[in-house]
Design a protein around this motif. Structure first.
Motif, PDB file in Angstrom:
ATOM      1  N   THR A  54       7.341  -9.578   0.798  1.00 20.72           N
ATOM      2  CA  THR A  54       7.871  -8.229   1.031  1.00 20.72           C
ATOM      3  C   THR A  54       9.393  -8.233   0.896  1.00 20.72           C
ATOM      4  OG1 THR A  54       6.043  -7.673   2.523  1.00 20.72           O
ATOM      5  CG2 THR A  54       8.054  -6.348   2.687  1.00 20.72           C
ATOM      6  N   ILE A  55      10.029  -9.294   1.391  1.00 24.34           N
ATOM      7  CA  ILE A  55      11.482  -9.414   1.287  1.00 24.34           C
ATOM      8  C   ILE A  55      11.907  -9.680  -0.158  1.00 24.34           C
ATOM      9  CG2 ILE A  55      13.478 -10.826   1.947  1.00 24.34           C
ATOM     10  CD1 ILE A  55      12.052 -11.292   4.643  1.00 24.34           C
ATOM     11  N   LEU A  56      11.189 -10.572  -0.822  1.00 23.17           N
ATOM     12  CA  LEU A  56      11.561 -10.958  -2.180  1.00 23.17           C
ATOM     13  C   LEU A  56      11.249  -9.875  -3.209  1.00 23.17           C
ATOM     14  CD1 LEU A  56      10.281 -14.670  -2.194  1.00 23.17           C
ATOM     15  CD2 LEU A  56      12.673 -13.913  -2.227  1.00 23.17           C
ATOM     16  N   TYR A  57      10.124  -9.177  -2.999  1.00 28.21           N
ATOM     17  CA  TYR A  57       9.707  -8.188  -3.998  1.00 28.21           C
ATOM     18  C   TYR A  57       8.949  -7.056  -3.292  1.00 28.21           C
ATOM     19  CZ  TYR A  57       7.944  -6.400  -8.458  1.00 28.21           C
ATOM     20  OH  TYR A  57       7.672  -5.609  -9.551  1.00 28.21           O
ATOM     21  N   PRO A  58       9.655  -6.162  -2.598  1.00 30.47           N
ATOM     22  CA  PRO A  58       9.000  -5.110  -1.809  1.00 30.47           C
ATOM     23  C   PRO A  58       8.120  -4.173  -2.636  1.00 30.47           C
ATOM     24  CG  PRO A  58      11.380  -4.727  -1.994  1.00 30.47           C
ATOM     25  CD  PRO A  58      11.126  -6.117  -2.490  1.00 30.47           C
ATOM     26  N   GLN A  59       8.406  -4.075  -3.949  1.00 28.12           N
ATOM     27  CA  GLN A  59       7.597  -3.197  -4.802  1.00 28.12           C
ATOM     28  C   GLN A  59       6.137  -3.629  -4.886  1.00 28.12           C
ATOM     29  OE1 GLN A  59      10.484  -4.727  -5.486  1.00 28.12           O
ATOM     30  NE2 GLN A  59      11.579  -3.749  -7.180  1.00 28.12           N
ATOM     31  N   VAL A  60       5.846  -4.850  -4.459  1.00 32.85           N
ATOM     32  CA  VAL A  60       4.481  -5.357  -4.557  1.00 32.85           C
ATOM     33  C   VAL A  60       3.513  -4.495  -3.761  1.00 32.85           C
ATOM     34  CG1 VAL A  60       4.634  -6.939  -2.576  1.00 32.85           C
ATOM     35  CG2 VAL A  60       3.057  -7.439  -4.458  1.00 32.85           C
ATOM     36  N   TRP A  61       4.006  -3.844  -2.698  1.00 28.21           N
ATOM     37  CA  TRP A  61       3.113  -3.030  -1.874  1.00 28.21           C
ATOM     38  C   TRP A  61       2.639  -1.770  -2.603  1.00 28.21           C
ATOM     39  CZ3 TRP A  61       0.695  -4.661   2.290  1.00 28.21           C
ATOM     40  CH2 TRP A  61       1.222  -5.753   2.976  1.00 28.21           C
ATOM     41  N   ILE A  62       3.455  -1.267  -3.521  1.00 29.61           N
ATOM     42  CA  ILE A  62       3.037  -0.108  -4.314  1.00 29.61           C
ATOM     43  C   ILE A  62       1.843  -0.484  -5.180  1.00 29.61           C
ATOM     44  CG2 ILE A  62       3.733   1.517  -6.116  1.00 29.61           C
ATOM     45  CD1 ILE A  62       6.612   1.233  -5.086  1.00 29.61           C
ATOM     46  N   SER A  63       1.970  -1.613  -5.869  1.00 28.70           N
ATOM     47  CA  SER A  63       0.870  -2.100  -6.700  1.00 28.70           C
ATOM     48  C   SER A  63      -0.349  -2.436  -5.852  1.00 28.70           C
ATOM     49  CB  SER A  63       1.321  -3.332  -7.483  1.00 28.70           C
ATOM     50  OG  SER A  63       0.246  -3.930  -8.162  1.00 28.70           O
ATOM     51  N   PHE A  64      -0.114  -3.006  -4.688  1.00 25.34           N
ATOM     52  CA  PHE A  64      -1.203  -3.379  -3.784  1.00 25.34           C
ATOM     53  C   PHE A  64      -2.039  -2.153  -3.412  1.00 25.34           C
ATOM     54  CE2 PHE A  64      -2.721  -3.924   0.603  1.00 25.34           C
ATOM     55  CZ  PHE A  64      -3.432  -5.102   0.509  1.00 25.34           C
ATOM     56  N   VAL A  65      -1.362  -1.097  -2.982  1.00 27.81           N
ATOM     57  CA  VAL A  65      -2.069   0.135  -2.581  1.00 27.81           C
ATOM     58  C   VAL A  65      -2.755   0.762  -3.779  1.00 27.81           C
ATOM     59  CG1 VAL A  65      -1.749   2.472  -1.696  1.00 27.81           C
ATOM     60  CG2 VAL A  65      -0.528   0.557  -0.640  1.00 27.81           C
ATOM     61  N   GLU A  66      -2.095   0.811  -4.924  1.00 24.18           N
ATOM     62  CA  GLU A  66      -2.684   1.411  -6.131  1.00 24.18           C
ATOM     63  C   GLU A  66      -3.956   0.699  -6.553  1.00 24.18           C
ATOM     64  OE1 GLU A  66       0.486   1.240  -8.943  1.00 24.18           O
ATOM     65  OE2 GLU A  66       1.366   3.165  -8.307  1.00 24.18           O
ATOM     66  N   GLN A  67      -3.957  -0.625  -6.489  1.00 21.67           N
ATOM     67  CA  GLN A  67      -5.146  -1.377  -6.894  1.00 21.67           C
ATOM     68  C   GLN A  67      -6.321  -1.157  -5.949  1.00 21.67           C
ATOM     69  OE1 GLN A  67      -4.538  -5.523  -8.392  1.00 21.67           O
ATOM     70  NE2 GLN A  67      -2.374  -5.126  -7.953  1.00 21.67           N
ATOM     71  N   ILE A  68      -6.041  -1.112  -4.657  1.00 22.10           N
ATOM     72  CA  ILE A  68      -7.101  -0.883  -3.688  1.00 22.10           C
ATOM     73  C   ILE A  68      -7.642   0.536  -3.808  1.00 22.10           C
ATOM     74  CG2 ILE A  68      -7.650  -0.704  -1.221  1.00 22.10           C
ATOM     75  CD1 ILE A  68      -5.748  -2.996  -0.705  1.00 22.10           C
ATOM     76  N   THR A  69      -6.734   1.500  -3.985  1.00 25.79           N
ATOM     77  CA  THR A  69      -7.142   2.899  -4.139  1.00 25.79           C
ATOM     78  C   THR A  69      -8.039   3.078  -5.365  1.00 25.79           C
ATOM     79  OG1 THR A  69      -5.099   3.665  -3.093  1.00 25.79           O
ATOM     80  CG2 THR A  69      -6.334   5.265  -4.404  1.00 25.79           C
ATOM     81  N   ALA A  70      -7.645   2.424  -6.464  1.00 26.48           N
ATOM     82  CA  ALA A  70      -8.432   2.516  -7.697  1.00 26.48           C
ATOM     83  C   ALA A  70      -9.817   1.920  -7.508  1.00 26.48           C
ATOM     84  CB  ALA A  70      -7.690   1.813  -8.831  1.00 26.48           C
ATOM     85  N   MET A  71      -9.905   0.834  -6.756  1.00 26.92           N
ATOM     86  CA  MET A  71     -11.193   0.188  -6.543  1.00 26.92           C
ATOM     87  C   MET A  71     -12.125   1.044  -5.681  1.00 26.92           C
ATOM     88  SD  MET A  71     -12.103  -3.420  -4.635  1.00 26.92           S
ATOM     89  CE  MET A  71     -12.175  -2.592  -3.054  1.00 26.92           C
ATOM     90  N   LEU A  72     -11.533   1.774  -4.721  1.00 26.74           N
ATOM     91  CA  LEU A  72     -12.339   2.570  -3.777  1.00 26.74           C
ATOM     92  C   LEU A  72     -12.754   3.943  -4.319  1.00 26.74           C
ATOM     93  CD1 LEU A  72     -10.412   1.791  -0.468  1.00 26.74           C
ATOM     94  CD2 LEU A  72     -12.531   0.759  -1.300  1.00 26.74           C
ATOM     95  N   ARG A  73     -12.197   4.289  -5.470  1.00 28.55           N
ATOM     96  CA  ARG A  73     -12.539   5.606  -6.035  1.00 28.55           C
ATOM     97  C   ARG A  73     -13.989   5.613  -6.540  1.00 28.55           C
ATOM     98  NH1 ARG A  73      -6.989   6.664  -9.533  1.00 28.55           N
ATOM     99  NH2 ARG A  73      -5.697   7.279  -7.742  1.00 28.55           N
TER     100      ARG A  73
END
Length: 204
Positions: free
Chosen positions: A185-204
């Motif tokens: 999270t400190i090194l690359y905080p943008q990873v959480w955006i991708s994390f949420v997007e991937q989970i959201t896509a899977m649950l659709r």
């Protein structure tokens, strides 16, 4: 690759320590000796020794698949310092994962632990941030999405740490995992955006 080098060094040191009990004893994570005898190297040395072949195999088997993948991500995100940063990440994970145990057991001369589990947990959870929906196969055939595995792993570690009925330092698994999440999270905080997007896509 740093991952392969770490695996090779861990195997060599573990095999050597099995042949030299005195050496093994000097490398164990013993909070009492760290506190009262200033043997600070134990924080790191304990992460390169293992109790037996099974302990060694399962740690390094998990680390191989997640470590190589995570190292590639480091190479993409931080090309100029990837190897150094990845190595520091791994070594810090060994240290940080054992700190809660150190403070809890620093006056207990009989407590010992060993193994790379804290660092491996950090690598696994850091990798899950980037690929949360990729399946992790338990026992080689039962696959579950990474983010579900993360939740089960956390629950298991907390419960087993409360019971403390075995010799495995389960809190190191837990705090190693937390370190992996916080560090990425400190090194690359943008990873959480991708994390949420991937989970959201899977649950659709």
């Amino acid at each position: 690759m740093v991952s392969i080098l770490l695996i090779a060094v861990t195997i060599i040191i573990s095999l050597a320590a099995w042949q030299k009990p005195d050496w093994m004893g000097k490398m164990l994570m013993n909070p009492y000796r760290i506190q009262h005898r200033n043997e600070y190297w134990r924080f790191i040395s304990s992460g390169f020794i293992h109790a037996d072949f099974t302990h060694l195999f399962f740690n390094l088997f998990s680390f191989f698949f997640f470590g190589v993948q995570l190292e590639r991500i480091f190479n993409q995100l931080f090309p100029s310092v990837a190897s150094e940063l990845y190595l520091v990440f791994y070594l810090l994970a060994i240290l940080v994962a054992d700190l809660p145990t150190y403070f809890k057991q620093k006056n207990n001369p009989n407590y010992n632990s060993l193994g790379a589990s804290g660092a491996v947990s950090a690598v696994i959870f850091a990798g899950i941030l980037f690929f949360p929906t990729e399946k992790i196969y338990l026992f080689g055939f039962f696959g579950i999405p990474g983010f579900i595995y993360a939740g089960l792993f956390t629950w298991y570690s907390v419960e087993m740490d409360k019971r403390s009925r075995d010799f495995v330092n389960h809190s190191a698994h837990l705090y190693g995992a937390l370190f992996g999440l916080v560090a990425m999270t400190i090194l690359y905080p943008q990873v959480w955006i991708s994390f949420v997007e991937q989970i959201t896509a899977m649950l659709r």
